[in-house]
Design a protein around this motif. Structure first.
Motif, PDB file in Angstrom:
ATOM      1  N   SER A 109       9.407  -0.233   8.051  1.00 36.73           N
ATOM      2  CA  SER A 109       9.402   0.253   6.678  1.00 36.73           C
ATOM      3  C   SER A 109      10.492   1.299   6.466  1.00 36.73           C
ATOM      4  O   SER A 109      10.878   2.005   7.397  1.00 36.73           O
ATOM      5  CB  SER A 109       8.030   0.846   6.356  1.00 36.73           C
ATOM      6  OG  SER A 109       7.851   0.907   4.969  1.00 36.73           O
ATOM      7  N   GLY A 152       6.669  -3.391  -0.362  1.00 34.12           N
ATOM      8  CA  GLY A 152       5.626  -2.446  -0.762  1.00 34.12           C
ATOM      9  C   GLY A 152       6.303  -1.243  -1.379  1.00 34.12           C
ATOM     10  O   GLY A 152       6.397  -1.076  -2.588  1.00 34.12           O
ATOM     11  N   ARG A 153       6.863  -0.421  -0.490  1.00 34.56           N
ATOM     12  CA  ARG A 153       7.535   0.809  -0.879  1.00 34.56           C
ATOM     13  C   ARG A 153       8.555   0.594  -2.009  1.00 34.56           C
ATOM     14  O   ARG A 153       8.587   1.347  -2.974  1.00 34.56           O
ATOM     15  CB  ARG A 153       8.262   1.350   0.357  1.00 34.56           C
ATOM     16  CG  ARG A 153       8.787   2.752   0.214  1.00 34.56           C
ATOM     17  CD  ARG A 153       9.542   3.168   1.492  1.00 34.56           C
ATOM     18  NE  ARG A 153       8.752   3.036   2.697  1.00 34.56           N
ATOM     19  CZ  ARG A 153       7.884   3.949   3.135  1.00 34.56           C
ATOM     20  NH1 ARG A 153       7.699   5.061   2.468  1.00 34.56           N
ATOM     21  NH2 ARG A 153       7.201   3.753   4.246  1.00 34.56           N
ATOM     22  N   TYR A 181       2.326   4.652  -0.541  1.00 33.55           N
ATOM     23  CA  TYR A 181       1.724   5.237   0.661  1.00 33.55           C
ATOM     24  C   TYR A 181       1.326   6.699   0.465  1.00 33.55           C
ATOM     25  O   TYR A 181       1.537   7.540   1.340  1.00 33.55           O
ATOM     26  CB  TYR A 181       2.674   5.084   1.868  1.00 33.55           C
ATOM     27  CG  TYR A 181       3.052   3.638   2.122  1.00 33.55           C
ATOM     28  CD1 TYR A 181       2.062   2.700   2.414  1.00 33.55           C
ATOM     29  CD2 TYR A 181       4.367   3.205   2.041  1.00 33.55           C
ATOM     30  CE1 TYR A 181       2.389   1.370   2.628  1.00 33.55           C
ATOM     31  CE2 TYR A 181       4.701   1.870   2.257  1.00 33.55           C
ATOM     32  CZ  TYR A 181       3.708   0.967   2.550  1.00 33.55           C
ATOM     33  OH  TYR A 181       4.039  -0.346   2.751  1.00 33.55           O
ATOM     34  N   GLY A 214      10.064  -3.626   3.931  1.00 30.77           N
ATOM     35  CA  GLY A 214      11.010  -2.716   4.556  1.00 30.77           C
ATOM     36  C   GLY A 214      12.083  -2.178   3.638  1.00 30.77           C
ATOM     37  O   GLY A 214      12.755  -1.207   3.991  1.00 30.77           O
ATOM     38  N   GLU A 248       7.817  -9.364   1.298  1.00 31.53           N
ATOM     39  CA  GLU A 248       6.593  -8.580   1.105  1.00 31.53           C
ATOM     40  C   GLU A 248       6.925  -7.116   0.835  1.00 31.53           C
ATOM     41  O   GLU A 248       6.605  -6.241   1.637  1.00 31.53           O
ATOM     42  CB  GLU A 248       5.721  -8.653   2.364  1.00 31.53           C
ATOM     43  CG  GLU A 248       5.276 -10.034   2.739  1.00 31.53           C
ATOM     44  CD  GLU A 248       4.555 -10.070   4.077  1.00 31.53           C
ATOM     45  OE1 GLU A 248       3.727 -10.967   4.267  1.00 31.53           O
ATOM     46  OE2 GLU A 248       4.821  -9.199   4.940  1.00 31.53           O
ATOM     47  N   LYS A 258      -1.051  -2.613   0.242  1.00 33.75           N
ATOM     48  CA  LYS A 258      -1.389  -1.320   0.846  1.00 33.75           C
ATOM     49  C   LYS A 258      -0.514  -0.173   0.338  1.00 33.75           C
ATOM     50  O   LYS A 258      -0.914   0.978   0.389  1.00 33.75           O
ATOM     51  CB  LYS A 258      -1.334  -1.389   2.377  1.00 33.75           C
ATOM     52  CG  LYS A 258       0.051  -1.389   3.016  1.00 33.75           C
ATOM     53  CD  LYS A 258      -0.099  -1.276   4.527  1.00 33.75           C
ATOM     54  CE  LYS A 258       1.210  -1.114   5.265  1.00 33.75           C
ATOM     55  NZ  LYS A 258       2.036  -2.348   5.318  1.00 33.75           N
TER      56      LYS A 258
HETATM   57  C1  LIG Z   1       3.232  -2.623   5.202  1.00 35.43           C
HETATM   58  C2  LIG Z   1       3.673  -4.014   5.197  1.00 35.43           C
HETATM   59  C3  LIG Z   1       4.593  -4.460   4.253  1.00 35.43           C
HETATM   60  C4  LIG Z   1       5.269  -3.542   3.259  1.00 35.43           C
HETATM   61  O1  LIG Z   1       6.284  -2.839   3.856  1.00 35.43           O
HETATM   62  P1  LIG Z   1       7.265  -1.925   2.991  1.00 35.43           P
HETATM   63  O2  LIG Z   1       8.125  -1.295   3.998  1.00 35.43           O
HETATM   64  O3  LIG Z   1       6.435  -0.973   2.211  1.00 35.43           O
HETATM   65  O4  LIG Z   1       8.038  -2.828   2.090  1.00 35.43           O
HETATM   66  C5  LIG Z   1       4.918  -5.798   4.251  1.00 35.43           C
HETATM   67  N1  LIG Z   1       4.368  -6.660   5.123  1.00 35.43           N
HETATM   68  C6  LIG Z   1       3.488  -6.269   6.049  1.00 35.43           C
HETATM   69  C7  LIG Z   1       2.914  -7.272   6.972  1.00 35.43           C
HETATM   70  C8  LIG Z   1       3.114  -4.937   6.121  1.00 35.43           C
HETATM   71  O5  LIG Z   1       2.249  -4.541   7.051  1.00 35.43           O
END
Ligand SMILES: *Cc1c(COP(=O)(O)O)cnc(C)c1O
Length: 377
Positions: free
Chosen positions: A178, A254-255, A357, A215, A252, A47
């Motif tokens: 996050s 993302g950012r 994001y 996070g 996991e 995402k």
């Molecule tokens: C959004 C999300 C992430 C990513 O989080 P970041 O803070 O961007 O690293 C990881 N796991 C789950 C379940 C999420 O909803």
């Protein structure tokens, strides 16, 4: 801003608003995270930025993927990810999505409630499942704890139920929020997971996986701990609490993987003091706003850094807003931004660290404004 992005913007002058992403930087971040957490499997949280160029690069680097919907799962598959490298990581899933994912061969699903467990037992029989715990999100600029996760006690009951329903009670997960700027948030969460791990062992359930969520923070306009600090804190906490019985670790991010790889180029549409007096607040309206990608400015939570051609010149307090006719389309007002007084309409300015994001938080044409264009270089 990477030299590659600076060169691209200077040479191409792409129409604004646009997002330019240096995909090599994503690869560098993936390598840095692998080095910091050598025992963890990386599941990219799609995402944050689902662009095929990013997914394909991560597939080639050996990444796995955390997908939140059947749409994201299809995007991962299209980018070449095999089903064993995809986790269906949303605790809220449609039955039709569970069925399609299971038919595709996906075998890793999250849950945090009884009803979701029943859905999984019915439509993904025998699958590996993991239960999401609610943990403290203090220290996170973008918290997630209100909407997801259950208590230790209920998670215990749910894991036993998962076994009785014929599912494989495979793991436990959490998300510390996050843009989490404190390493001890992970340590506290790991301690909770370890307690439950021990309790479940006494009930004959061997928890083989701990999913530490995402996070990991990036630098917006203040310093954050280095990824190695997080790696160290997590490694030490895992060893302290699990000893030699170390479960498989998943993260996991993302950012962390994509934010710093991206720059938004935007045009100043108007600079005004609407009362007409020098003492009136100064507003800068950009051609990007809350509805065209900058959704994380909600509550002024995420504060982007601006780069202008007047950097170094005198600045003044500025309210920064988007171009639409919606009154909430204001990015920063409570805490104003210092922007150069020489800034004029028609000039381009850049918003740094916008690779995460932003692109898919863009409305498709609110108020007639075309969506942000994207360039992956
Ligand atoms: C959004 C999300 C992430 C990513 O989080 P970041 O803070 O961007 O690293 C990881 N796991 C789950 C379940 C999420 O909803």
């Amino acid at each position: 801003m990477t030299p590659k992005i600076a060169r691209y913007l200077a040479e191409q002058q792409p129409a604004t608003p646009c997002l330019v992403v240096d995909v090599d930087h994503v690869a560098a971040r993936y390598a840095a995270l692998s080095d910091a957490l050598p025992l963890a499997h990386i599941y990219y949280a799609v995402k944050a930025n689902p662009a095929p160029q990013i997914l394909e690069r991560l597939v080639s680097l050996g990444s796995s993927f955390d997908a939140a919907s059947i749409g994201e799962i299809r995007q991962c598959v299209a980018a070449g990810a095999t089903p064993d490298r995809i986790s269906f990581g949303n605790t809220v899933k449609k039955v039709s999505s569970i069925r399609e994912a299971f038919a595709l061969g996906i075998d890793l699903f999250v849950f945090d409630s009884v009803e979701e467990l029943y859905k999984l037992a019915d439509h993904a029989p025998g699958a590996r499942v993991f239960c999401r715990l609610a943990v403290e999100n203090a220290g996170a600029d973008w918290p997630l704890s209100r909407k997801f996760g259950t208590t230790l006690k209920h998670a215990h009951e749910l894991m036993l139920m998962a076994r009785d329903l014929g599912l494989d009670p495979y793991g436990l997960s959490f998300h510390v929020g996050s843009q989490q700027t404190q390493t001890d948030a992970y340590e506290a969460a790991i301690a909770r997971v370890a307690m439950l791990h021990t309790d479940l062992k006494n009930d004959g359930i061997d928890v083989r996986m701990v999913n530490l969520g995402g996070g990991f923070p990036v630098r917006y306009n203040s310093d954050v701990p280095d990824i190695d600090d997080f790696g160290l804190a997590i490694g030490q906490a895992m060893t302290r609490h699990f000893g030699n019985d170390l479960p498989q670790m998943l993260v996991e991010p993302g950012r962390y993987l994509v934010a710093e790889a991206g720059v938004v180029s935007t045009e100043v549409v108007l600079v005004s003091r609407r009362g007409g007096k020098e003492t009136d607040p100064r507003w800068v309206y950009l051609d990007i706003g809350r509805f065209s990608g900058l959704a994380e400015t909600e509550g002024e939570a995420i504060r982007y850094t601006f780069r202008t051609d007047h950097d170094g010149e005198p600045t003044g307090e500025t309210i920064v807003a988007g171009p639409s006719c919606d009154g909430v389309d204001i990015m920063y007002e409570k805490r104003r931004v210092e922007l150069p007084l020489a800034l004029k309409s028609g000039e381009r300015i850049e918003l740094l660290t916008t690779g995460a994001y932003v692109s898919t938080y863009c409305s498709t044409g609110f108020n007639g404004f075309a969506p942000l264009s994207e360039h992956y270089i």
